[in-house]
Design a protein around this motif. Structure first.
Motif, PDB file in Angstrom:
ATOM      1  N   LYS A  98       1.061  -1.136   0.137  1.00 40.08           N
ATOM      2  CA  LYS A  98      -0.333  -0.289  -0.003  1.00 40.08           C
ATOM      3  C   LYS A  98       1.099   1.226  -0.007  1.00 40.08           C
ATOM      4  CE  LYS A  98      -3.403   2.566   1.809  1.00 40.08           C
ATOM      5  NZ  LYS A  98      -3.112   3.853   2.390  1.00 40.08           N
ATOM      6  N   ILE A  99       1.597   1.348   0.960  1.00 39.84           N
ATOM      7  CA  ILE A  99       2.555   2.856   0.565  1.00 39.84           C
ATOM      8  C   ILE A  99       3.297   2.597  -0.200  1.00 39.84           C
ATOM      9  CG2 ILE A  99       4.417   3.110   1.946  1.00 39.84           C
ATOM     10  CD1 ILE A  99       3.595   2.426   4.509  1.00 39.84           C
ATOM     11  N   ARG A 100       4.448   1.608  -0.804  1.00 35.80           N
ATOM     12  CA  ARG A 100       5.084   1.408  -2.136  1.00 35.80           C
ATOM     13  C   ARG A 100       4.288   2.048  -3.218  1.00 35.80           C
ATOM     14  NH1 ARG A 100       7.077  -3.717  -5.929  1.00 35.80           N
ATOM     15  NH2 ARG A 100       7.310  -2.145  -7.221  1.00 35.80           N
ATOM     16  N   TYR A 101       2.866   1.091  -3.417  1.00 35.61           N
ATOM     17  CA  TYR A 101       1.889   1.908  -4.567  1.00 35.61           C
ATOM     18  C   TYR A 101       0.987   3.394  -4.521  1.00 35.61           C
ATOM     19  CZ  TYR A 101       2.965  -2.771  -6.716  1.00 35.61           C
ATOM     20  OH  TYR A 101       4.023  -4.031  -7.144  1.00 35.61           O
ATOM     21  N   SER A 102       0.635   3.806  -3.146  1.00 37.00           N
ATOM     22  CA  SER A 102       0.345   4.947  -3.187  1.00 37.00           C
ATOM     23  C   SER A 102       1.204   5.962  -3.338  1.00 37.00           C
ATOM     24  CB  SER A 102      -0.327   4.825  -1.974  1.00 37.00           C
ATOM     25  OG  SER A 102      -1.791   4.264  -1.332  1.00 37.00           O
ATOM     26  N   SER A 103       2.507   5.315  -2.811  1.00 36.79           N
ATOM     27  CA  SER A 103       3.886   6.811  -3.393  1.00 36.79           C
ATOM     28  C   SER A 103       3.948   7.207  -4.507  1.00 36.79           C
ATOM     29  CB  SER A 103       5.220   6.032  -2.410  1.00 36.79           C
ATOM     30  OG  SER A 103       4.317   6.335  -0.800  1.00 36.79           O
ATOM     31  N   GLU A 104       3.713   5.823  -5.385  1.00 38.88           N
ATOM     32  CA  GLU A 104       4.476   5.866  -6.904  1.00 38.88           C
ATOM     33  C   GLU A 104       2.895   6.658  -7.718  1.00 38.88           C
ATOM     34  OE1 GLU A 104       5.269   2.189  -8.655  1.00 38.88           O
ATOM     35  OE2 GLU A 104       6.263   1.916  -7.080  1.00 38.88           O
ATOM     36  N   SER A 105       1.837   6.061  -7.202  1.00 37.62           N
ATOM     37  CA  SER A 105       0.596   7.323  -7.367  1.00 37.62           C
ATOM     38  C   SER A 105       0.234   8.237  -7.304  1.00 37.62           C
ATOM     39  CB  SER A 105      -0.076   6.119  -7.493  1.00 37.62           C
ATOM     40  OG  SER A 105      -2.069   6.989  -7.448  1.00 37.62           O
ATOM     41  N   GLU A 106       1.287   8.801  -5.990  1.00 36.06           N
ATOM     42  CA  GLU A 106       0.581  10.377  -5.850  1.00 36.06           C
ATOM     43  C   GLU A 106       2.511  10.629  -6.152  1.00 36.06           C
ATOM     44  OE1 GLU A 106      -1.670  11.170  -4.763  1.00 36.06           O
ATOM     45  OE2 GLU A 106      -3.051   9.666  -4.424  1.00 36.06           O
ATOM     46  N   ASN A 107       3.072  10.239  -6.608  1.00 35.31           N
ATOM     47  CA  ASN A 107       4.334  11.095  -7.061  1.00 35.31           C
ATOM     48  C   ASN A 107       5.107  11.563  -5.482  1.00 35.31           C
ATOM     49  OD1 ASN A 107       4.281  10.794  -9.761  1.00 35.31           O
ATOM     50  ND2 ASN A 107       2.661  12.462  -9.888  1.00 35.31           N
ATOM     51  N   VAL A 108       4.759  10.664  -4.673  1.00 34.69           N
ATOM     52  CA  VAL A 108       4.995  11.754  -3.479  1.00 34.69           C
ATOM     53  C   VAL A 108       6.946  12.272  -3.599  1.00 34.69           C
ATOM     54  CG1 VAL A 108       5.050  11.088  -0.887  1.00 34.69           C
ATOM     55  CG2 VAL A 108       3.284  10.628  -1.766  1.00 34.69           C
ATOM     56  N   GLY A 109       6.867  12.872  -2.713  1.00 34.21           N
ATOM     57  CA  GLY A 109       8.450  13.353  -2.532  1.00 34.21           C
ATOM     58  C   GLY A 109       8.912  14.019  -3.870  1.00 34.21           C
ATOM     59  N   ARG A 110       8.385  14.459  -5.307  1.00 33.47           N
ATOM     60  CA  ARG A 110       8.395  14.672  -6.249  1.00 33.47           C
ATOM     61  C   ARG A 110       8.124  16.086  -6.052  1.00 33.47           C
ATOM     62  NH1 ARG A 110       6.649  10.062 -10.823  1.00 33.47           N
ATOM     63  NH2 ARG A 110       8.686   8.289  -9.478  1.00 33.47           N
ATOM     64  N   GLU A 111       7.830  17.305  -7.627  1.00 35.98           N
ATOM     65  CA  GLU A 111       7.579  18.466  -7.224  1.00 35.98           C
ATOM     66  C   GLU A 111       6.474  18.684  -7.455  1.00 35.98           C
ATOM     67  OE1 GLU A 111       8.582  22.959  -9.004  1.00 35.98           O
ATOM     68  OE2 GLU A 111      10.195  21.582  -9.142  1.00 35.98           O
ATOM     69  N   ASP A 112       6.062  17.458  -8.087  1.00 36.02           N
ATOM     70  CA  ASP A 112       4.616  17.961  -8.761  1.00 36.02           C
ATOM     71  C   ASP A 112       3.586  16.719  -7.752  1.00 36.02           C
ATOM     72  OD1 ASP A 112       5.274  15.858  -9.435  1.00 36.02           O
ATOM     73  OD2 ASP A 112       4.339  15.662 -11.781  1.00 36.02           O
ATOM     74  N   GLY A 113       3.800  16.822  -7.131  1.00 35.76           N
ATOM     75  CA  GLY A 113       2.890  14.938  -6.269  1.00 35.76           C
ATOM     76  C   GLY A 113       2.843  16.352  -5.053  1.00 35.76           C
ATOM     77  N   ARG A 114       1.303  15.079  -4.297  1.00 32.68           N
ATOM     78  CA  ARG A 114       1.254  15.828  -3.528  1.00 32.68           C
ATOM     79  C   ARG A 114       1.778  15.262  -1.924  1.00 32.68           C
ATOM     80  NH1 ARG A 114      -3.930  10.929  -0.956  1.00 32.68           N
ATOM     81  NH2 ARG A 114      -4.951  12.542  -0.274  1.00 32.68           N
ATOM     82  N   HIS A 115       1.359  17.648  -1.733  1.00 32.19           N
ATOM     83  CA  HIS A 115       2.240  16.942  -0.899  1.00 32.19           C
ATOM     84  C   HIS A 115       1.268  18.060   0.359  1.00 32.19           C
ATOM     85  CE1 HIS A 115       2.403  20.589  -2.638  1.00 32.19           C
ATOM     86  NE2 HIS A 115       2.817  21.286  -2.105  1.00 32.19           N
ATOM     87  N   SER A 116       1.739  18.785   1.667  1.00 33.23           N
ATOM     88  CA  SER A 116       1.026  19.455   3.172  1.00 33.23           C
ATOM     89  C   SER A 116       2.001  19.633   3.720  1.00 33.23           C
ATOM     90  CB  SER A 116       0.315  18.644   3.459  1.00 33.23           C
ATOM     91  OG  SER A 116      -0.349  19.216   4.239  1.00 33.23           O
ATOM     92  N   ASP A 117       2.123  20.890   4.134  1.00 35.44           N
ATOM     93  CA  ASP A 117       2.755  21.748   4.680  1.00 35.44           C
ATOM     94  C   ASP A 117       1.825  21.257   6.360  1.00 35.44           C
ATOM     95  OD1 ASP A 117       4.735  22.440   3.310  1.00 35.44           O
ATOM     96  OD2 ASP A 117       3.548  24.080   3.434  1.00 35.44           O
ATOM     97  N   ASN A 118       1.220  20.156   6.888  1.00 34.93           N
ATOM     98  CA  ASN A 118       0.364  20.111   8.030  1.00 34.93           C
ATOM     99  C   ASN A 118       0.996  19.080   8.633  1.00 34.93           C
ATOM    100  OD1 ASN A 118      -1.200  19.479  10.008  1.00 34.93           O
ATOM    101  ND2 ASN A 118      -3.252  19.676   9.283  1.00 34.93           N
ATOM    102  N   PRO A 119       2.175  19.578   9.858  1.00 34.51           N
ATOM    103  CA  PRO A 119       2.966  18.171  10.550  1.00 34.51           C
ATOM    104  C   PRO A 119       2.175  16.919  10.770  1.00 34.51           C
ATOM    105  CG  PRO A 119       2.608  19.680  11.819  1.00 34.51           C
ATOM    106  CD  PRO A 119       1.961  21.042  10.309  1.00 34.51           C
TER     107      PRO A 119
END
Length: 303
Positions: A272-293
Motif C-alpha cells: 500500500k505504501i509503495r504503490y500509493s507513493s508511486e501513484s501520488e508522486n510523493v516526494g516529487r515537485e508535482d506530487g501530493r504534499h502538505s505542510d501540515n505536520p
C-alpha cells in the motif's frame, strides 16, 4: 423479520394462534421458564397445538422459537436507551446540539452493530474473501457510495472488487462469473425482489455469498452462505434519515477490509505504501504534499 413482528402479524392466525402469540409477547424474558406443557396447560390447549404454532412461524419447535425470541429481546434492550434512532434530534435543537446527538447516534449504531457480530462468521467472511478469485458487491442508493470506498481500499492492497450498481448487472455477473466467486448482497429488509434474484442465481451456481442485512430472519439471509447484520432499529419510512443502515454498512465493510489486511499485514502495508507513493508522486515537485505536520509522512513503526 423479528420474532416479535411474526407474533404481531396475525393475518393468517386462528383464535388459538392469537392466544399463544399474546402469551409469548406478554411473558417476554419470563418465557425462558416455560415449557410446551406449561403453556398448553395455561391456555387449555394440547401441547401439539403449541408446537404446530411454532412451526407455522418457521421454527422446528418451541425451543427454537424461545431461544431466538430471548436473544432478540436481549438485543432490543441494549443500546439506544437515551436516543431514538428514528428521531435522534428535535425541531428546537440548536446546531451544536444536533451535532452532538448525531455523534452519539453514530457511536450507538456502531456498538449495536458490533454486538451482532459473531466471531466465527466474521472469520469465515474474511477467509472467503481471501479465497475468492473475484468479488462482487451488489448495492443500491447510498450504500453504493460506501461500497465504492470498500472497493478503493481493497484495490490499494491488490484485491479487485466489482461494484454492481444495477441489480441486473449483478444477476449477469452471477450467471457468468468464475466459480468460487464471492458476492456481498446488501439489503436492509432482506426482501428486495431484485436482490433476491441475484441471490437465487448465486445459490444456483453454488457461489459464496454474504448477506449484509437486518437482524432477524429474512429471505436474503436464508439464501446466503452467511450473514453480517446491520443495526436494526430504524423504520423503513418513519425516520429523519437512514443513518443506521449507512453507518452499519460502512462499519461492517471496514471490519472485513481490516480483517483481510491483517491476514498478511506486513505485505499489505508495504504494498500500500509503495504503490500509493508511486501513484501520488510523493516526494516529487508535482506530487501530493502538505505542510501540515499531522499529514506529513514519517517513519512507519509497527511491531
Amino acid at each position: 423479520m423479528l420474532v416479535k413482528e411474526k407474533l404481531q402479524e396475525r393475518e393468517h392466525f386462528s383464535d388459538i394462534d392469537i392466544r399463544i402469540a399474546d402469551y409469548v409477547l406478554e411473558r417476554q424474558e419470563s418465557l425462558k421458564e416455560d415449557s410446551v406443557r406449561q403453556i398448553a396447560r395455561q391456555l387449555y390447549v394440547a401441547p401439539s397445538t403449541v408446537i404446530r404454532f411454532c412451526q407455522k412461524l418457521g421454527y422446528e419447535g418451541f425451543n427454537e422459537l424461545r431461544e431466538e425470541y430471548l436473544n432478540e429481546l436481549l438485543y432490543l434492550s441494549s443500546h439506544f436507551q437515551s436516543l431514538d434512532p428514528n428521531f435522534p434530534f428535535d425541531r428546537q435543537d440548536r446546531d451544536m446540539t444536533v451535532a452532538n446527538k448525531i455523534g452519539v447516534l453514530y457511536e450507538e449504531i456502531v456498538r449495536d452493530c458490533q454486538s451482532l457480530l459473531v466471531p466465527e462468521t466474521l472469520s469465515r467472511v474474511v477467509d472467503m474473501l481471501r479465497k475468492a478469485p473475484a468479488v462482487y458487491v451488489c448495492a443500491s442508493g447510498a450504500q453504493l457510495g460506501v461500497a465504492e470506498v470498500f472497493r478503493d481500499k481493497m484495490m490499494k492492497i491488490g484485491k479487485l472488487v466489482h461494484i454492481c450498481a444495477q441489480t441486473d448487472e449483478g444477476f449477469y455477473h452471477a450467471s457468468y462469473c468464475e466459480p468460487g466467486s464471492l458476492f456481498f448482497l446488501i439489503s436492509y429488509t432482506g426482501e428486495t425482489t431484485r436482490v433476491l434474484r441475484v441471490a437465487e442465481k448465486v445459490r444456483e451456481r453454488h457461489l459464496m455469498s454474504v448477506a449484509v442485512t437486518s437482524y432477524g430472519s429474512n429471505t436474503l439471509s436464508s439464501m446466503c452462505t452467511c450473514g453480517l447484520y446491520v443495526s436494526t432499529r430504524e423504520k423503513l419510512i418513519n425516520n429523519l434519515g437512514s443513518f443506521g443502515i449507512n453507518v452499519s454498512v460502512m462499519y461492517l465493510l471496514d471490519v472485513v477490509y481490516a480483517g483481510y489486511f491483517n491476514r498478511d499485514y506486513g505485505r499489505h502495508l508495504a504494498d500500500k505504501i509503495r504503490y500509493s507513493s508511486e501513484s501520488e508522486n510523493v516526494g516529487r515537485e508535482d506530487g501530493r504534499h502538505s505542510d501540515n505536520p499531522i499529514l506529513k509522512d514519517g517513519p512507519v513503526l509497527r511491531g
